[in-house]
Motif scaffolding. Structure first.
Motif: not given
Length: 167
Positions: A115-127
């Motif tokens: 979930a962290v990887l998808v949100l950070r790198y696919w959805n391009d969300l900040s930390v």
């Protein structure tokens, strides 16, 4: 604007993105559809009670992630079963092989790290945005992301392209 109209507009704008986000986390189109539908139902039911409706997309993404994680906790006792059919691959024809391999490797990452990887790198969300979606600290996002990237590196091997160094 009425809640029904706002919800319809949000659904039209976000359904495809949320379904794909769910797919990246669970690796199954049917399960992704179920997660997405459950998330939209939760949003629809919560909508009239929301004080502010200007940030529906981040709120919906948060619901998708939480629904996915809750489902993983709920069915932890289920084990994978060997079948004659190959694992489900992404639908688009002509997709680069490295993307297909990466998506398959993503399935080996534990759910919260995934979930962290998808949100950070696919959805391009900040930390910080990822931490808000997962209701955890920024430090937890960084450690989960680092562990998830380590799993991907082990799974993919040294000959696969460069993965991000840090979360």
């Amino acid at each position: 604007m009425s809640w029904n109209a706002e919800f319809t507009e949000c659904f039209d704008r976000c359904a495809t993105t949320m379904r794909f986000t769910a797919y990246l986390m669970c690796g199954d189109w049917h399960e992704a559809e179920d997660v997405m539908q459950a998330a939209f139902l939760k949003l629809y039911l919560a909508g009239p009670k929301l004080a502010r409706r200007d940030g529906l997309e981040p709120y919906l993404r948060q619901i998708v992630v939480r629904t996915f994680l809750a489902e993983r906790r709920r069915v932890r006792w289920r084990r994978e079963r060997v079948t004659d059919t190959p694992p489900e691959l992404p639908e688009p024809a002509g997709m680069p092989e490295d993307k297909v391999v990466l998506w398959q490797a993503l399935a080996t990452v534990p759910p919260r790290q995934r979930a962290v990887l998808v949100l950070r790198y696919w959805n391009d969300l900040s930390v910080e945005e990822t931490a808000a979606a997962l209701r955890c600290s920024a430090g937890n996002v960084k450690s989960q992301g680092s562990r998830g990237l380590a799993v991907l590196r082990r799974t993919l091997g040294p000959d696969f392209g460069d993965l991000p160094v840090e979360v």
